[in-house]
Design a protein around this motif. Structure first.
Motif, mmCIF file in Angstrom:
data_model
loop_
_atom_site.group_PDB
_atom_site.id
_atom_site.type_symbol
_atom_site.label_atom_id
_atom_site.label_comp_id
_atom_site.label_asym_id
_atom_site.label_seq_id
_atom_site.Cartn_x
_atom_site.Cartn_y
_atom_site.Cartn_z
ATOM 1 N N SER A 187 0.847 -1.193 0.000
ATOM 2 C CA SER A 187 0.000 0.000 0.000
ATOM 3 C C SER A 187 0.883 1.244 0.000
ATOM 4 O O SER A 187 2.102 1.184 0.194
ATOM 5 N N LEU A 188 0.254 2.403 -0.198
ATOM 6 C CA LEU A 188 0.996 3.656 -0.219
ATOM 7 C C LEU A 188 1.645 3.930 1.137
ATOM 8 O O LEU A 188 2.787 4.399 1.208
ATOM 9 N N GLU A 189 0.913 3.651 2.214
ATOM 10 C CA GLU A 189 1.468 3.872 3.555
ATOM 11 C C GLU A 189 2.686 2.987 3.795
ATOM 12 O O GLU A 189 3.688 3.422 4.391
ATOM 13 N N GLU A 190 2.618 1.729 3.349
ATOM 14 C CA GLU A 190 3.749 0.832 3.530
ATOM 15 C C GLU A 190 4.962 1.295 2.731
ATOM 16 O O GLU A 190 6.101 1.210 3.204
ATOM 17 N N MET A 191 4.730 1.814 1.526
ATOM 18 C CA MET A 191 5.839 2.304 0.713
ATOM 19 C C MET A 191 6.472 3.535 1.349
ATOM 20 O O MET A 191 7.711 3.677 1.351
ATOM 21 N N MET A 192 5.653 4.429 1.923
ATOM 22 C CA MET A 192 6.180 5.616 2.591
ATOM 23 C C MET A 192 7.015 5.222 3.809
ATOM 24 O O MET A 192 8.101 5.766 4.044
ATOM 25 N N TYR A 193 6.528 4.267 4.574
ATOM 26 C CA TYR A 193 7.264 3.813 5.758
ATOM 27 C C TYR A 193 8.595 3.199 5.353
ATOM 28 O O TYR A 193 9.632 3.437 5.987
ATOM 29 N N LEU A 194 8.587 2.430 4.273
ATOM 30 C CA LEU A 194 9.804 1.781 3.807
ATOM 31 C C LEU A 194 10.836 2.818 3.368
ATOM 32 O O LEU A 194 12.023 2.726 3.706
ATOM 33 N N GLN A 195 10.405 3.837 2.638
ATOM 34 C CA GLN A 195 11.327 4.860 2.162
ATOM 35 C C GLN A 195 11.929 5.664 3.306
ATOM 36 O O GLN A 195 13.095 6.065 3.255
ATOM 37 N N GLN A 196 11.160 5.889 4.365
ATOM 38 C CA GLN A 196 11.627 6.701 5.485
ATOM 39 C C GLN A 196 12.568 5.944 6.418
ATOM 40 O O GLN A 196 13.355 6.568 7.143
ATOM 41 N N ASN A 197 12.517 4.626 6.431
ATOM 42 C CA ASN A 197 13.277 3.854 7.416
ATOM 43 C C ASN A 197 14.381 2.999 6.819
ATOM 44 O O ASN A 197 15.100 2.328 7.553
ATOM 45 N N VAL A 198 14.529 2.992 5.500
ATOM 46 C CA VAL A 198 15.559 2.180 4.869
ATOM 47 C C VAL A 198 16.901 2.889 4.955
ATOM 48 O O VAL A 198 17.009 4.065 4.623
ATOM 49 N N ILE A 199 17.926 2.159 5.412
ATOM 50 C CA ILE A 199 19.276 2.708 5.473
ATOM 51 C C ILE A 199 20.223 1.962 4.524
ATOM 52 O O ILE A 199 21.375 2.349 4.382
ATOM 53 N N GLY A 200 19.743 0.902 3.906
ATOM 54 C CA GLY A 200 20.573 0.155 2.973
ATOM 55 C C GLY A 200 19.752 -0.871 2.216
ATOM 56 O O GLY A 200 18.651 -1.242 2.635
ATOM 57 N N LYS A 201 20.286 -1.349 1.086
ATOM 58 C CA LYS A 201 19.540 -2.289 0.255
ATOM 59 C C LYS A 201 20.522 -3.155 -0.534
ATOM 60 O O LYS A 201 21.535 -2.670 -1.031
ATOM 61 N N THR A 202 20.213 -4.462 -0.613
ATOM 62 C CA THR A 202 20.952 -5.386 -1.463
ATOM 63 C C THR A 202 19.950 -6.203 -2.276
ATOM 64 O O THR A 202 18.784 -6.335 -1.889
ATOM 65 N N THR A 203 20.430 -6.775 -3.366
ATOM 66 C CA THR A 203 19.573 -7.543 -4.265
ATOM 67 C C THR A 203 20.205 -8.904 -4.515
ATOM 68 O O THR A 203 21.423 -9.014 -4.641
ATOM 69 N N GLY A 204 19.364 -9.936 -4.575
ATOM 70 C CA GLY A 204 19.856 -11.279 -4.837
ATOM 71 C C GLY A 204 18.732 -12.192 -5.276
ATOM 72 O O GLY A 204 17.589 -11.750 -5.482
ATOM 73 N N PHE A 205 19.059 -13.484 -5.403
ATOM 74 C CA PHE A 205 18.079 -14.478 -5.801
ATOM 75 C C PHE A 205 17.784 -15.403 -4.627
ATOM 76 O O PHE A 205 18.616 -15.611 -3.742
ATOM 77 N N LYS A 206 16.608 -15.963 -4.626
ATOM 78 C CA LYS A 206 16.262 -16.993 -3.649
ATOM 79 C C LYS A 206 15.436 -18.068 -4.351
ATOM 80 O O LYS A 206 14.770 -17.817 -5.358
ATOM 81 N N THR A 207 15.510 -19.276 -3.801
ATOM 82 C CA THR A 207 14.703 -20.376 -4.323
ATOM 83 C C THR A 207 13.317 -20.319 -3.706
ATOM 84 O O THR A 207 13.167 -20.263 -2.489
ATOM 85 N N GLN A 208 12.331 -20.337 -4.543
ATOM 86 C CA GLN A 208 10.943 -20.243 -4.094
ATOM 87 C C GLN A 208 10.167 -21.468 -4.586
ATOM 88 O O GLN A 208 10.382 -21.944 -5.698
ATOM 89 N N VAL A 209 9.303 -21.981 -3.742
ATOM 90 C CA VAL A 209 8.438 -23.102 -4.110
ATOM 91 C C VAL A 209 7.083 -22.548 -4.516
ATOM 92 O O VAL A 209 6.486 -21.737 -3.795
ATOM 93 N N ARG A 210 6.607 -22.990 -5.667
ATOM 94 C CA ARG A 210 5.307 -22.577 -6.166
ATOM 95 C C ARG A 210 4.471 -23.821 -6.450
ATOM 96 O O ARG A 210 4.983 -24.947 -6.507
ATOM 97 N N VAL A 211 3.179 -23.624 -6.663
ATOM 98 C CA VAL A 211 2.283 -24.735 -6.951
ATOM 99 C C VAL A 211 1.302 -24.296 -8.028
ATOM 100 O O VAL A 211 0.777 -23.175 -7.990
ATOM 101 N N CYS A 212 1.090 -25.201 -8.982
ATOM 102 C CA CYS A 212 0.177 -24.926 -10.092
ATOM 103 C C CYS A 212 -0.802 -26.084 -10.230
ATOM 104 O O CYS A 212 -0.405 -27.255 -10.209
ATOM 105 N N ALA A 213 -2.087 -25.767 -10.358
ATOM 106 C CA ALA A 213 -3.131 -26.762 -10.593
ATOM 107 C C ALA A 213 -3.581 -26.660 -12.048
ATOM 108 O O ALA A 213 -3.905 -25.573 -12.531
ATOM 109 N N PHE A 214 -3.598 -27.818 -12.739
ATOM 110 C CA PHE A 214 -3.947 -27.799 -14.157
ATOM 111 C C PHE A 214 -4.434 -29.176 -14.587
ATOM 112 O O PHE A 214 -4.259 -30.177 -13.879
#
Length: 722
Positions: free
Chosen positions: A281-308
């Motif tokens: 939400s907009l409030e969550e984005m504002m809170y994140l921008q005001q309190n972030v002091i650093g940021k890193t980016t990477g990959f993670k393994t995620q489990v997903r599920v598909c029904a078909f």
């Protein structure tokens, strides 16, 4: 069936698993439906041979051990079809042994602070297992694995719509024929699989009920199947025309997704995927921008599920579980070749079983024909009516047969069954025991009456040694279940993820007793520095531990053996029975164990209190005797006036006489005591003056006074003495 609702996942940085190139990266929309259908076709083709073999193994256990072609040939030849099922008793023995040797789950703390939390985890695990009837589930999976080589259990969380959305964790047995694995998996228990698919046949009306938004598409697809006169591969793969059922596929797969790690000003970190940021939400984005002091980016393994099913994609979402694993745990019996599917006990026993059935069929055919071997007769030995009567009734008991001339008739004597055939039958039975490793001692049959108990025990241990790989695989499966319930470092299990509210659980004890445990209990305490703070007792999300599958068996057979072993030790070693009475009760199967032990403890306490009271009385009696003894000894050592006073106290002399003698004694002894005190004071004063440097003058004066007093005292003493 519908897949459970989504749940946001926040995990720690990935380990080396993320570096594997076989786990692909995808966008938020998941794979195209063609990728899932391709995976399913590849898995079906890969597992097709194993499925045929597994179905045949189940048939052998059930007694269906002849092929249709062999049965038809024997019927045409008029020969019997004999089945001596030796496999079923072996499977029953293995299943019974597993039931009698169940292992408990234990947790070992990594720090002293985690000891209490490990007890809480053990109790909660037992609660989940009891609610899931895990013992029945485990035995069913074990038996299926012994037969086919592979068994599966599902570990998950199931919501109950009737209890305001609350649910319970569960452990369920899954048919091995419903699971399809990645053909490229090489690890023994498929830990490196990119995907696992569960495919189940479901009624079309049920499918429309679960996915009402796809009802029109589902019905249109079924109409397409019905109109297709020639059943194509896809039609057979996804549709049963006679039962109007569709095969719903549930594909659990792993992907690599981009994540952003935000370091906040309060010292915490927040991990968000691109999907997570888009849903903020907009409030969550504002809170994140005001309190972030650093940021890193990477990959993670995620489990997903598909029904078909077929080319219809019904649902594709992130796994509702945060432990980062597939919800299915395998029980793999024998898998020595990484390129092949596992095998069970029955696979090796099928050929000896076939040979045994065929040999026994041949033997019975020979024996049955011996009673109808036939006759040789001359033409005039019987008339036509006699021939007819003879051919129909000659082999019947009590038959009366008339012939013209018996001397012209001779019975055809059949040969005895070949000795080699009898030996071959015995060899087939022995071969089955050798290839499975299950001998007579383990089965409890055909034991030599002259064999000693030690010899039988050694034979049983030999058979048990052959079964160790099965129970090691069962331990591994149990560990996998626990890790999905509790997770590992950085990955929450099902219990920490869903059991977050304060609640009281009833835990069944080892002897049928019940204990109540409160988890996630909020408690306010006064902290000297921070004031009033809220503390959580028995927090299910805290602590680190190691899982141990205990070697202690809880079955009645093992308990009984230990009970009699302890009784034998008591009788031979002279161990007092009251020292191990509670252990004997725990190892027995008598009802009301806790009540018996409680009564025994109360009796012990009463006996101890009675002994203490008796010892106190004896001590008081001894003290009284000592007091009287001390008086009789001391009265001889004191002066006569004092003796008279003590006797007067006991009413043995006149008290007035004792009082007069005491007064006279005091008057006589008082001056002597005074002179002795003054002499001591004079000596002390002389010593002081000598230390001061003028000892002669003071010493003479003091000595003169002392001599005068002593002379006077002696005069008085001499008069009194006279």
């Amino acid at each position: 069936m519908a897949i459970m609702p989504d749940a946001r996942t926040v995990t720690d940085p990935l380990d080396s698993v993320k570096a594997e190139n076989k786990i692909p990266s995808i966008d938020s929309n998941g794979y195209d439906i063609m990728k899932f259908t391709q995976w399913f076709r590849e898995s079906v083709e890969y597992m097709n041979d194993w499925r045929k073999e597994a179905h045949e193994c189940f048939d052998f256990v059930e007694g269906k051990q002849w092929s249709e072609g062999d049965v038809e040939k024997l019927k045409k030849m008029g020969r019997p079809v004999v089945t001596i099922n030796k496999i079923r008793p072996m499977i029953n023995m293995l299943s019974g042994y597993q039931r009698n040797n169940r292992n408990d789950i234990d947790f070992l703390p990594r720090t002293n602070d985690d000891a209490q939390l490990c007890e809480v985890r053990k109790a909660m695990t037992k609660y989940v297992m009891d609610r899931s009837n895990y013992e029945i589930c485990e035995s069913a999976t074990f038996e299926k694995g012994c037969i086919s080589g592979l068994g599966w259990v599902e570990v998950g969380y199931e919501y109950d719509e009737e209890i305001d959305g609350e649910g319970e964790a569960f452990v369920k047995d899954v048919s091995p024929f419903d699971i399809y694995i990645d053909p490229e998996s090489r690890k023994r228990e498929f830990e490196d699989s990119k995907y696992i698919i569960r495919a189940k046949w479901i009624d079309k009306d049920k499918l429309c009920e679960v996915y009402p938004e796809y009802k029109d598409i589902i019905l249109a697809k079924i109409d397409e199947y019905d109109k297709n006169e020639q059943e194509e591969y896809n039609t057979r793969l996804y549709y049963q025309r006679d039962k109007k059922k569709i095969r719903l596929c549930e594909c659990w797969y792993k992907v690599r997704v981009m994540r952003n790690i935000y370091y906040l000003s309060n010292g915490t970190t927040l991990e968000l995927t691109n999907d997570d940021e888009q849903q903020m939400s907009l409030e969550e984005m504002m809170y994140l921008q005001q309190n972030v002091i650093g940021k890193t980016t990477g990959f993670k393994t995620q489990v997903r599920v598909c029904a078909f099913f077929d080319d219809v994609k019904l649902e594709d979402m992130e796994s509702p579980y945060e432990h980062g694993e597939f919800p299915f745990v395998p029980f793999v019996v024998y898998r020595n070749d990484e390129n092949k599917m596992p095998q069970g006990i029955v696979t090796a026993a099928k050929d000896p079983q076939r040979e045994l059935n065929k040999r026994r069929t041949e033997f019975i055919d020979i024996v049955s024909k011996s009673s109808h071997s036939g006759w040789i007769y001359e033409k005039d030995a019987m008339d036509p009516n006699q021939k007819h009567n003879f051919s129909h009734n000659a082999s019947k008991a009590g038959a009366l047969l008339e012939v013209k001339n018996l001397n012209k008739m001779r019975e055809i004597v059949p040969p005895n069954p070949p000795v080699s055939l009898v030996q071959a039958i015995q060899d087939s039975a022995n071969d089955m025991k050798e290839v499975t490793g299950i001998n007579e001692a383990m089965l409890g049959t055909d034991i030599n009456s002259s064999a000693s108990g030690r010899s039988i025990e050694l034979q049983q241990k030999q058979a048990i040694t052959n079964l160790i790989p099965l129970f090691d695989a069962l331990r591994s499966m149990k560990k996998g279940i626990v890790y999905r319930l509790w997770g590992k470092r950085g990955h929450k299990g099902i219990i920490p993820q869903y059991y977050t509210e304060e609640k009281v659980y009833r835990i069944e004890g080892p002897n049928g007793s019940y204990n109540f445990m409160t988890v996630n209990q909020k408690q306010q305490i006064n902290d000297p520095l921070r004031g009033v703070i809220t503390q959580t007792l028995n927090d299910l999300s805290q602590g680190e531990f190691d899982v141990v599958i205990a070697d202690i068996n809880a079955s009645s057979t093992v308990r009984e053996a230990k009970f009699w072993a302890l009784c034998d030790a008591i009788s031979k070693l002279g161990i007092p029975g009251d020292m191990v009475f509670d252990m004997l009760i725990d190892l027995s199967d008598v009802p009301g164990k806790e009540e018996i032990k409680q009564r025994y403890q109360q009796r012990q306490q009463a006996q101890q209190q009675a002994q203490q009271a008796q010892m106190q009385q004896q001590l008081q009696l001894v003290q009284a005797q000592n007091n009287r003894t001390n008086k009789s000894i001391n009265i001889k050592d004191v002066p006569l006036p004092v003796q008279l006073a003590m006797l007067a106290k006991e009413n043995l002399v006149d008290p007035q006489l004792a009082q007069y003698m005491m007064e006279l004694y005091v008057k006589t002894m008082a001056p002597k005591v005074a002179v002795q005190e003054e002499a001591q004071q004079a000596q002390s004063l002389v010593q002081q003056q000598a230390n001061a440097g003028n000892p002669q003058q003071m010493t003479q004066e003091q000595l003169n006074n002392l001599q005068r007093r002593i002379a006077a005292q002696r005069a008085i003493g001499g008069n009194n003495t006279n």
